[in-house]
Scaffold this motif. Structure first.
Motif, short mmCIF file in Angstrom:
data_model
loop_
_atom_site.label_atom_id
_atom_site.label_comp_id
_atom_site.label_asym_id
_atom_site.label_seq_id
_atom_site.Cartn_x
_atom_site.Cartn_y
_atom_site.Cartn_z
N ILE A 65 19.65 37.97 39.68
CA ILE A 65 18.42 38.52 40.23
C ILE A 65 17.53 37.40 40.78
CG2 ILE A 65 16.26 39.71 39.64
CD1 ILE A 65 17.96 41.42 37.69
N VAL A 66 17.45 36.29 40.06
CA VAL A 66 16.65 35.15 40.52
C VAL A 66 17.22 34.58 41.82
CG1 VAL A 66 15.97 32.78 39.97
CG2 VAL A 66 15.75 34.57 38.24
N ASP A 88 21.88 40.21 30.04
CA ASP A 88 22.45 38.90 29.74
C ASP A 88 21.97 37.87 30.76
OD1 ASP A 88 23.87 39.86 31.90
OD2 ASP A 88 25.80 39.12 31.21
N ILE A 89 22.27 36.65 30.49
CA ILE A 89 21.78 35.53 31.30
C ILE A 89 22.30 35.57 32.73
CG2 ILE A 89 23.60 33.93 30.63
CD1 ILE A 89 20.00 32.90 30.98
N PHE A 90 23.51 36.08 32.93
CA PHE A 90 24.09 36.12 34.28
C PHE A 90 23.38 37.14 35.16
CE2 PHE A 90 27.67 34.44 31.74
CZ PHE A 90 27.79 33.21 32.38
#
Length: 93
Positions: A9-10, A2-4
């Motif tokens: 990670i980014v 998912d986006i979260f």
């Protein structure tokens, strides 16, 4: 994923890179000061005096048989790599 998770990670990657850049800047600053002191051979230079104090401390550690501690201290104070610190400490014998 998912986006979260991707965002997490980014963010961790950015924090790691930022930390590493900061470490490298500190290392370069120490090396530049050391180089300037060496080039000018200014005995009154604060960094030169600091280096002499650390060098005396490292010599004492080597004399006491604490080579590992001496290498660690050389890395902390001068920003050396492990190999550079080992070579520096070995040159103090």
């Amino acid at each position: 994923m998912d986006i979260f998770t991707i965002l997490f990670i980014v963010v961790l990657g950015v924090l790691y890179i930022s930390s590493r850049i900061s470490q490298l800047e500190k290392k370069m600053d120490l090396r530049m000061k050391r180089l300037e002191a060496f080039i000018t051979k200014d005995k009154h230079d604060a960094f030169f005096q600091y280096e002499e104090e650390v060098k005396d401390e490292l010599k004492q550690l080597v004399k006491d048989g604490e080579n590992v501690k001496a290498v660690k201290k050389a890395r902390e104070h001068f920003g050396f790599s492990l190999l550079e610190a080992k070579q520096y400490v070995d040159s103090l014998h």
